[in-house]
Design a protein around this motif. Sequence first.
Motif, PDB file in Angstrom:
ATOM      1  N   LYS A  28       0.787  -1.266   0.065  1.00  0.00           N
ATOM      2  CA  LYS A  28       0.078   0.054  -0.113  1.00  0.00           C
ATOM      3  C   LYS A  28       0.937   1.127   0.038  1.00  0.00           C
ATOM      4  O   LYS A  28       0.610   2.175  -0.811  1.00  0.00           O
ATOM      5  N   VAL A  29       1.962   1.174   0.987  1.00  0.00           N
ATOM      6  CA  VAL A  29       2.773   2.660   0.690  1.00  0.00           C
ATOM      7  C   VAL A  29       3.405   2.800  -0.421  1.00  0.00           C
ATOM      8  O   VAL A  29       3.653   3.723  -0.876  1.00  0.00           O
ATOM      9  N   PHE A  30       3.924   1.639  -0.977  1.00  0.00           N
ATOM     10  CA  PHE A  30       4.828   1.854  -2.260  1.00  0.00           C
ATOM     11  C   PHE A  30       4.114   2.298  -3.305  1.00  0.00           C
ATOM     12  O   PHE A  30       4.460   3.020  -4.338  1.00  0.00           O
ATOM     13  N   ARG A  31       2.575   1.667  -3.502  1.00  0.00           N
ATOM     14  CA  ARG A  31       1.961   2.163  -4.529  1.00  0.00           C
ATOM     15  C   ARG A  31       1.648   3.590  -4.328  1.00  0.00           C
ATOM     16  O   ARG A  31       1.474   4.429  -5.151  1.00  0.00           O
ATOM     17  N   GLU A  32       1.300   3.932  -2.960  1.00  0.00           N
ATOM     18  CA  GLU A  32       0.843   5.374  -2.697  1.00  0.00           C
ATOM     19  C   GLU A  32       1.959   6.286  -3.164  1.00  0.00           C
ATOM     20  O   GLU A  32       1.715   7.393  -3.828  1.00  0.00           O
ATOM     21  N   PHE A  33       3.335   5.945  -3.077  1.00  0.00           N
ATOM     22  CA  PHE A  33       4.342   6.734  -3.528  1.00  0.00           C
ATOM     23  C   PHE A  33       4.776   6.583  -4.820  1.00  0.00           C
ATOM     24  O   PHE A  33       5.899   7.202  -5.386  1.00  0.00           O
ATOM     25  N   GLU A  34       4.045   5.608  -5.727  1.00  0.00           N
ATOM     26  CA  GLU A  34       4.418   5.247  -6.888  1.00  0.00           C
ATOM     27  C   GLU A  34       5.899   4.717  -7.039  1.00  0.00           C
ATOM     28  O   GLU A  34       6.552   4.796  -8.027  1.00  0.00           O
ATOM     29  N   ASP A  35       6.347   3.826  -6.191  1.00  0.00           N
ATOM     30  CA  ASP A  35       7.411   3.256  -6.074  1.00  0.00           C
ATOM     31  C   ASP A  35       7.142   1.777  -6.432  1.00  0.00           C
ATOM     32  O   ASP A  35       7.032   0.770  -5.829  1.00  0.00           O
ATOM     33  N   TRP A  36       7.317   1.642  -7.824  1.00  0.00           N
ATOM     34  CA  TRP A  36       6.826   0.421  -8.542  1.00  0.00           C
ATOM     35  C   TRP A  36       8.090  -0.728  -8.291  1.00  0.00           C
ATOM     36  O   TRP A  36       7.472  -1.885  -8.175  1.00  0.00           O
ATOM     37  N   TYR A  37       9.166  -0.474  -8.091  1.00  0.00           N
ATOM     38  CA  TYR A  37      10.121  -1.598  -7.769  1.00  0.00           C
ATOM     39  C   TYR A  37       9.918  -2.122  -6.440  1.00  0.00           C
ATOM     40  O   TYR A  37       9.620  -3.293  -6.251  1.00  0.00           O
ATOM     41  N   GLY A  38       9.601  -1.111  -5.406  1.00  0.00           N
ATOM     42  CA  GLY A  38       9.192  -1.638  -4.242  1.00  0.00           C
ATOM     43  C   GLY A  38       7.953  -2.389  -4.124  1.00  0.00           C
ATOM     44  O   GLY A  38       7.619  -3.172  -3.200  1.00  0.00           O
ATOM     45  N   ALA A  39       6.755  -1.946  -5.136  1.00  0.00           N
ATOM     46  CA  ALA A  39       5.747  -2.648  -4.916  1.00  0.00           C
ATOM     47  C   ALA A  39       5.868  -3.980  -5.659  1.00  0.00           C
ATOM     48  O   ALA A  39       5.251  -4.962  -5.294  1.00  0.00           O
ATOM     49  N   GLY A  40       6.924  -3.948  -6.615  1.00  0.00           N
ATOM     50  CA  GLY A  40       7.062  -5.465  -7.120  1.00  0.00           C
ATOM     51  C   GLY A  40       7.730  -6.345  -6.005  1.00  0.00           C
ATOM     52  O   GLY A  40       7.289  -7.448  -6.108  1.00  0.00           O
ATOM     53  N   ARG A  41       8.646  -5.899  -5.298  1.00  0.00           N
ATOM     54  CA  ARG A  41       9.160  -6.472  -4.195  1.00  0.00           C
ATOM     55  C   ARG A  41       8.065  -7.129  -2.950  1.00  0.00           C
ATOM     56  O   ARG A  41       8.034  -8.197  -2.701  1.00  0.00           O
TER      57      ARG A  41
END
Length: 123
Positions: A28-41
């Motif tokens: 949720k946090v990664f998506r909120e900040f549009e950190d797609w690499y983090g979202a992938g992890r």
Amino acid sequence: MAWGNLGVALRVAGRTEEAIEASSRALKVFREFEDWYGAGRALSNLAEAHSPVYARAHWLQAADACTRGNAPAEATRARARAEALTAPAAPTDKPAPASPPARTTDSAQPAPPPQGAPGTAAR
């Protein structure tokens, strides 16, 4: 990142439900900040924690997120993990076993006549 790390630690400790919760918070946090690499992890961590039924969807989502996050190698690995969960059995050089012939009423052995039926007098 802390939620993601906590999710991994909980999964390794066998605390699956808590691991899923922590990894979901990280996602949720990664998506909120549009950190797609983090979202992938985070999605990869969710895939590791879930049963194969749900893991495939998480791996595919992880591949998409890694692609958006300019991490093609991670995207390729995530797609391969998803494919491994759905890949059909590899063909072999062995032929399939032949099916037995179909049974028909003609091929069945006759049942003995019931006791006391005409023509079955005691001998």
